[in-house]
Design an enzyme around this catalytic site. Structure first.
Site, PDB file in Angstrom:
ATOM      1  N   ASP A 100      -8.864  -1.242  -7.324  1.00 56.05           N
ATOM      2  CA  ASP A 100      -8.118  -0.306  -6.496  1.00 56.05           C
ATOM      3  C   ASP A 100      -8.254   1.119  -7.023  1.00 56.05           C
ATOM      4  O   ASP A 100      -7.544   1.512  -7.944  1.00 56.05           O
ATOM      5  CB  ASP A 100      -6.646  -0.707  -6.459  1.00 56.05           C
ATOM      6  CG  ASP A 100      -5.843   0.081  -5.428  1.00 56.05           C
ATOM      7  OD1 ASP A 100      -6.386   1.058  -4.877  1.00 56.05           O
ATOM      8  OD2 ASP A 100      -4.679  -0.296  -5.180  1.00 56.05           O
ATOM      9  N   CYS A 153       0.845  -1.193   0.000  1.00 59.69           N
ATOM     10  CA  CYS A 153       0.000   0.000   0.000  1.00 59.69           C
ATOM     11  C   CYS A 153       0.882   1.247   0.000  1.00 59.69           C
ATOM     12  O   CYS A 153       1.663   1.443  -0.915  1.00 59.69           O
ATOM     13  CB  CYS A 153      -0.952  -0.013   1.195  1.00 59.69           C
ATOM     14  SG  CYS A 153      -2.026  -1.466   1.282  1.00 59.69           S
ATOM     15  N   HIS A 184      -7.523  -3.361  -3.034  1.00 64.07           N
ATOM     16  CA  HIS A 184      -6.423  -2.699  -2.348  1.00 64.07           C
ATOM     17  C   HIS A 184      -6.287  -3.283  -0.940  1.00 64.07           C
ATOM     18  O   HIS A 184      -7.258  -3.338  -0.184  1.00 64.07           O
ATOM     19  CB  HIS A 184      -6.721  -1.196  -2.257  1.00 64.07           C
ATOM     20  CG  HIS A 184      -5.622  -0.419  -1.610  1.00 64.07           C
ATOM     21  ND1 HIS A 184      -4.488  -0.035  -2.294  1.00 64.07           N
ATOM     22  CD2 HIS A 184      -5.480   0.045  -0.346  1.00 64.07           C
ATOM     23  CE1 HIS A 184      -3.698   0.643  -1.474  1.00 64.07           C
ATOM     24  NE2 HIS A 184      -4.275   0.696  -0.295  1.00 64.07           N
TER      25      HIS A 184
END
Length: 255
Positions: free
Chosen positions: A189, A134, A221
C-alpha cells in the site's frame, strides 16, 4: 442470513441532507450501532451487502454517502468492477468531491450521523462503533477523537495517509481517543508506507489507546472490496474475523 432489512434513509447534517443505507434486524429489537465510513468509491451494492452482514451479526448499521454535498450516491459513475484503468478515471472525476470533504466537514457529518443513529428505535442505548475502509479509516479515527464519549470501538482497514506530516493528519487525534482501536493495514500500500504505520502505532501507544495494528502480508490497498481488482479473499475473511471480534468484545463483554 438472519432476516435483515435494508432501507435507504436521509440524515440531516449542517450542510444539507445525506442519503444513507440503514441495515438492521427485521424484528426491530434495539441493537448496538455501527457507523460505517466507505472507501472513496462510496455507497454501492458491495457496501450494502457488507452492511447487511454486519446487521445479521447483531448490529444496526448506518452507511452514509460521504459525498452528499455533491448529490445522492453514486456521485460519479463507478463500474461494476474497478480495475486499474477504471480506478484512475473514477478518481479523476472524484477529485472535487474528495477536496470538498475537509476534516472539519467530515467531523461535523460524523456527529450528525452518530446523533441520528442514537435516536433510532432500532439502536440500543450507549456508544457506537465505527468502521472505515481506505478513505474511511482516517474519517473513523477523526470521529473517534472528536466524539470520545459516543464511540466505544474503532476499526480501520487498508487506510491511506493516516500518519502524514500534515497538521491535520488523522494520527494526531490519538490523544483524544478513548475507544478500543483495531487497524488492519495492507503491506502492498503506497498510501500507507511503513514509516506511517510506525508513526501511527507510536501515536496510539503514547496516548495509551487500547489498540492492535496488524499488517496483512501480501494484501493490497482495498483488499476488502470484492468489486475491485485489489480484493483478497483471505485478507477479507481475516478482516471479518477481527472486526466481529472487536464488536463482540465491545458490546458483549464476558460476565
Amino acid at each position: 442470513m438472519t432476516d435483515v432489512r435494508g432501507t435507504e434513509v436521509r440524515v440531516p447534517t449542517d450542510d444539507g441532507t445525506a442519503d444513507a443505507y440503514l441495515a438492521r434486524h427485521a424484528d426491530g429489537t434495539p441493537r448496538p450501532a455501527v457507523l460505517c465510513f466507505t472507501d472513496a468509491f462510496g455507497l454501492r451494492r458491495t457496501v450494502r451487502k457488507a452492511a447487511d452482514r454486519l446487521a445479521a451479526a447483531g448490529y444496526t448499521v448506518l452507511v452514509p454517502n460521504l459525498f452528499h454535498r455533491r448529490g445522492p450516491a453514486p456521485v460519479v459513475d463507478v463500474p461494476a468492477f474497478v480495475d486499474a484503468g477504471a480506478r484512475a478515471e473514477v478518481f479523476r472525476h472524484l477529485a472535487p468531491a474528495l477536496e470538498e470533504l475537509t476534516p472539519e466537514r467530515a467531523t461535523g457529518d460524523a456527529g450528525a450521523y452518530l446523533a441520528w443513529l442514537a435516536g433510532r428505535p432500532e439502536t440500543a442505548e450507549g456508544p457506537a462503533a465505527l468502521v472505515g475502509y481506505c478513505l474511511g479509516a482516517g474519517l473513523a479515527l477523526r470521529a473517534a477523537g472528536a466524539f470520545p464519549d459516543r464511540v466505544a470501538a474503532v476499526a480501520g482497514f487498508h487506510g491511506g495517509r493516516l500518519a502524514t506530516d500534515a497538521p491535520d493528519s488523522p494520527h494526531l487525534t490519538a490523544g483524544r481517543i478513548t475507544a478500543e482501536v483495531y487497524l488492519g493495514h495492507a503491506d502492498q500500500d503506497p498510501s500507507l508506507p511503513p514509516e506511517q504505520i510506525e508513526r501511527l502505532e507510536q501515536a496510539l501507544t503514547d496516548a495509551g489507546v487500547r489498540h492492535r495494528s496488524d499488517v496483512y502480508t501480501g494484501a493490497r490497498h482495498g483488499f476488502t472490496q470484492s468489486d475491485t481488482e485489489s480484493y483478497d479473499e483471505k485478507a477479507d475473511e481475516r478482516h471479518w474475523t477481527e472486526l466481529l471480534g472487536l464488536l463482540d468484545r465491545t458490546f458483549r463483554p464476558a460476565p
